[in-house]
Design a protein around this motif. Structure first.
Motif, PDB file in Angstrom:
ATOM      1  N   THR A 259     -11.928 -58.971  15.938  1.00  0.00           N
ATOM      2  CA  THR A 259     -12.799 -59.566  15.345  1.00  0.00           C
ATOM      3  C   THR A 259     -12.904 -61.115  15.926  1.00  0.00           C
TER       4      THR A 259
ATOM      5  N   GLU B 145     -18.478 -52.912   6.963  1.00  0.00           N
ATOM      6  CA  GLU B 145     -19.457 -53.706   7.603  1.00  0.00           C
ATOM      7  C   GLU B 145     -20.141 -53.021   8.748  1.00  0.00           C
ATOM      8  N   ASN B 146     -19.693 -51.907   8.985  1.00  0.00           N
ATOM      9  CA  ASN B 146     -20.164 -51.062  10.406  1.00  0.00           C
ATOM     10  C   ASN B 146     -20.460 -49.494   9.727  1.00  0.00           C
TER      11      ASN B 146
ATOM     12  N   PHE C  23     -20.214 -59.581  11.742  1.00  0.00           N
ATOM     13  CA  PHE C  23     -20.867 -58.496  11.668  1.00  0.00           C
ATOM     14  C   PHE C  23     -22.121 -58.416  10.815  1.00  0.00           C
ATOM     15  N   ALA C  24     -22.380 -59.856  10.325  1.00  0.00           N
ATOM     16  CA  ALA C  24     -23.585 -59.812   9.465  1.00  0.00           C
ATOM     17  C   ALA C  24     -24.629 -60.153  10.084  1.00  0.00           C
TER      18      ALA C  24
ATOM     19  N   PHE D 239     -14.949 -60.537   9.367  1.00  0.00           N
ATOM     20  CA  PHE D 239     -15.981 -59.582   9.134  1.00  0.00           C
ATOM     21  C   PHE D 239     -17.111 -59.977   8.791  1.00  0.00           C
ATOM     22  N   ALA D 240     -17.475 -60.610   7.804  1.00  0.00           N
ATOM     23  CA  ALA D 240     -18.465 -61.187   7.116  1.00  0.00           C
ATOM     24  C   ALA D 240     -19.075 -62.074   8.087  1.00  0.00           C
TER      25      ALA D 240
ATOM     26  N   GLN E  52     -21.516 -47.387   1.474  1.00  0.00           N
ATOM     27  CA  GLN E  52     -20.780 -48.475   0.992  1.00  0.00           C
ATOM     28  C   GLN E  52     -20.412 -48.477  -0.451  1.00  0.00           C
TER      29      GLN E  52
END
Length: 525
Positions: free
Chosen positions: A434, A172-173, A500-501, A496-497, A186
Motif C-alpha cells: 500500500t 476495499e477492492n 483505495f478510496a 487502505f482507506a 462488503q
C-alpha cells in the motif's frame, strides 16, 4: 511384545461380575467410547486408560475440563479412606495396586496453566474457522476467497491481524475481486470482521500465531520409555465451548494430515481423548460432521486411536459411533421417555451376554462400575460384561499450583513456546504494498504536473477557470485539490482507506491498483 504387556487392564469382577476386562493394545487404534451420566466415574476410567497407554509407551492427549486429571502427574497416596477403598477394590478384582506418578506435560491455550498452544490461521483453515465464527454460507464463501487470495499473492496468514488485513483489502477492492472469484459482498466482510472482534475480545486471539505447536512434542516419550500424557487445561476454555471443540478438531485434523500410514501396529502411536464430545457435534454443519467421520475412519491406519467421552452415546452420530470398538458404558439415568429410548438404543449396540440384560445393567451399575466391551482377537467385539473399574495408580483429584509450576518449569519444552513470534506476513506485506503504491501514485501525479502543456489557450482557460466555446467564454469549476497521501505511520486500515478510496479512473487510482493487485490480475508494471 512380552505377554502381559500387550494389554491395558481396565477392571475385573467379584461375585455377580464377569471376567477381567482388558483393552488389547493392538486394537487400541480402533477407537473407543466412554459414556455415562455425571458422577458415575467417566473421569476415573479416562485416567486409568491414560495410565495404561503411557505405561505401554504410547503418548496420550486429553483435556482437563474440571482440573482433576492433573492428578496424573502425582503419585497416589497410601493414606486415608480413599486408599482403603482402593485396596478393597484391588483385592476384589485381583489387582496388585502400586502408586506412581506419570510423565505429564501441561498445555494451555491461554498460557496460564501450561505451555502456550498456538496454531496459525492458515493451519486452522476456512472450514474450521467458519465453524468457530459461526458464519453463514455466504460469509464462509468470502472467507474462502480470503484464503485463496492469500495463497495466490503469497500473503501468509499467521495471526488474527493478518486475516483482518486481508479482509480490509478485500472490502476495499470488492468489485475487482468479485470479477474473478464471484460476488464478495462488503456486508459479509463486515460480518466476519465483527465476529473476529468478538473472538479477540474473548482472548481467543492467543490461539493464533507462532511458534505453532509441533506435533512431535506431544508424541514424544519420557526418558524411561513411557508415553507422555499431554493435558490441556480446559476449565477456562470450556467457557467458550465452540473454541474448545474447534481446537480439538484442528489438532485431530493435523494428526491425520501429518502422520504417515503404518497399517496395523502392535500398539497405537498416539491416543487422543475427546472429552465433552457432544460439543463437537452440537449444531455442526454436515460438512464438518462428514470430515470428522472421514478422519475417524482413516486415522486408525496411521496408528492413532480416538476415544470420545460424553454422557449419552446418542451424542455421537451413528456413522462415527459404529467405528468405536472399545466401549466403557457407565450408568445412564432414564428419567424421561427420551432417556429411556436412548438407554435402549445404547444397550442394542453391545454383544449380548446371556447372563443378564444389558439395558438393565446400564441402569443399575454404581459409581466406579461399568458395562464394558472390548475388541477381541480378529477385532471381534467382546461379549458385554459388568465390570468393577480398577483404581488409578496416580493421584485422584487436583494438584497444588506450586507442583504444577514445578512440572512446567522442568518440562523439556519449557521456553520453547513462551515468547510469541511476529514474522513478516500478510499484515506487513500488504502495508508495504500500500505504501509503495501510494508513493508511485504521488510520483506519477508529480510527473504529470511537470509535463509541458501542448495547447497554450487551453492552459490559459484552465488557469483562469474559463473555457473557449465558439468565441463564448464561460466559467468552469476549479479543479479539486489532490487527496492527502498516506504516511508510513498509518495503520493498514488507514492506508487502505486513503489509497483505495480514490476514483480508479484517475492516474493515481490506476497506479495504486497496479501496485497492489499486481500479479493477481496480470497487470504488471
Amino acid at each position: 511384545m512380552a505377554a502381559g504387556q500387550d494389554r491395558v487392564f481396565v477392571g475385573g469382577g467379584g461375585e455377580g461380575y464377569g471376567q477381567p476386562q482388558h483393552l488389547l493394545l493392538k486394537y487400541g487404534n480402533r477407537h473407543g467410547l466412554i459414556a455415562g451420566a455425571t458422577g458415575t466415574g467417566k473421569t476415573v476410567t479416562l485416567q486409568i486408560l491414560a495410565e495404561g497407554f503411557s505405561a505401554a509407551g504410547v503418548p496420550v492427549f486429553l483435556s482437563d475440563v474440571k482440573g482433576d486429571l492433573a492428578g496424573l502427574a502425582a503419585s497416589g497416596s497410601p493414606e486415608g479412606k480413599l486408599h482403603q477403598a482402593f485396596v478393597t477394590r484391588s483385592q476384589t478384582i485381583g489387582l496388585d495396586l502400586k502408586y506412581a506418578a506419570f510423565p505429564v506435560t501441561f498445555w494451555d491455550l491461554y498460557g496460564q496453566q501450561g505451555h502456550p498452544v498456538r496454531a496459525t490461521v492458515a493451519e486452522m483453515g476456512p472450514l474450521l474457522l467458519s465453524r468457530l465464527l459461526e458464519l453463514t454460507e455466504a460469509q464462509e464463501g468470502v472467507l474462502n476467497v480470503a484464503f485463496r487470495l492469500a495463497d495466490e499473492e503469497e500473503l501468509p496468514l499467521l495471526d488474527l491481524k493478518d486475516l483482518q488485513a486481508m479482509l480490509v483489502f478485500i472490502a476495499e477492492n470488492a468489485p475487482a475481486i468479485s470479477a474473478r472469484y464471484g460476488l464478495v459482498a462488503q456486508a459479509s466482510v463486515g460480518a466476519i470482521q465483527r465476529r473476529l472482534l468478538v473472538l479477540e475480545n474473548q482472548g481467543a486471539a492467543q490461539l493464533f500465531g507462532e511458534p505453532a505447536l509441533e506435533l512431535a512434542d506431544m508424541m514424544s516419550l519420557a526418558p524411561d520409555g513411557r508415553g507422555r500424557i499431554n493435558i490441556l487445561a480446559a476449565d477456562k476454555l470450556m467457557q467458550s465451548p465452540r473454541l474448545y471443540a474447534t481446537f480439538l478438531l484442528w489438532l485431530l485434523s493435523e494428526l491425520f494430515e501429518t502422520l504417515p500410514e503404518v497399517g496395523d501396529p502392535d500398539k497405537p502411536r498416539f491416543v487422543f481423548f475427546f472429552d465433552e464430545a457432544h460439543l463437537l457435534f452440537d449444531d455442526a454443519p454436515r460438512a464438518l460432521v462428514a470430515q470428522v467421520e472421514q478422519v475417524a475412519r482413516l486415522i486408525r491406519s496411521k496408528g492413532v486411536g480416538i476415544y470420545f467421552i460424553t454422557q449419552q452415546p446418542a451424542d455421537v452420530p451413528d456413522d462415527i459411533l459404529a467405528q468405536l470398538g472399545n466401549r466403557v458404558q457407565h450408568a445412564l439415568r432414564a428419567f424421561t421417555a427420551k432417556d429411556q429410548k436412548d438407554l435402549a438404543k445404547a444397550a442394542q449396540t453391545y454383544r449380548d451376554n446371556p447372563r443378564f440384560s444389558t439395558e438393565l445393567a446400564i441402569r443399575e451399575v454404581g459409581t466406579g462400575e461399568a458395562v464394558t466391551s472390548f475388541l477381541e482377537n480378529k477385532g471381534i467385539p467382546g461379549v458385554v460384561e459388568r465390570t468393577l473399574v480398577r483404581p488409578p495408580s496416580s493421584h485422584l483429584g487436583v494438584i497444588a499450583p506450586d507442583l504444577r509450576a514445578q512440572i512446567i518449569a522442568a518440562s523439556p519444552f519449557h521456553g520453547k513456546y513462551d515468547t510469541t513470534l511476529d514474522r513478516d506476513s500478510a499484515f506487513e506485506r500488504l502495508q508495504r504494498r500500500t505504501e509503495a503504491a501510494a508513493r508511485d501514485a504521488a510520483r506519477e501525479d508529480a510527473e504529470s504536473e511537470r509535463a509541458p502543456q501542448a495547447d497554450a489557450p487551453q492552459d490559459r482557460e484552465f488557469n483562469s477557470g474559463r473555457r473557449y466555446d465558439g468565441g463564448t467564454t464561460r466559467r468552469t469549476p476549479a479543479p479539486k485539490p489532490a487527496p492527502k497521501r498516506s504516511s508510513r505511520s498509518d495503520s493498514v486500515g488507514e492506508a487502505f482507506a486513503k489509497s483505495f478510496a480514490r476514483q480508479l479512473g484517475t492516474r493515481s487510482g490506476q497506479a495504486v491498483v497496479r501496485g497492489v493487485l499486481g500479479t493477481l490480475f496480470g497487470k504488471r508494471r
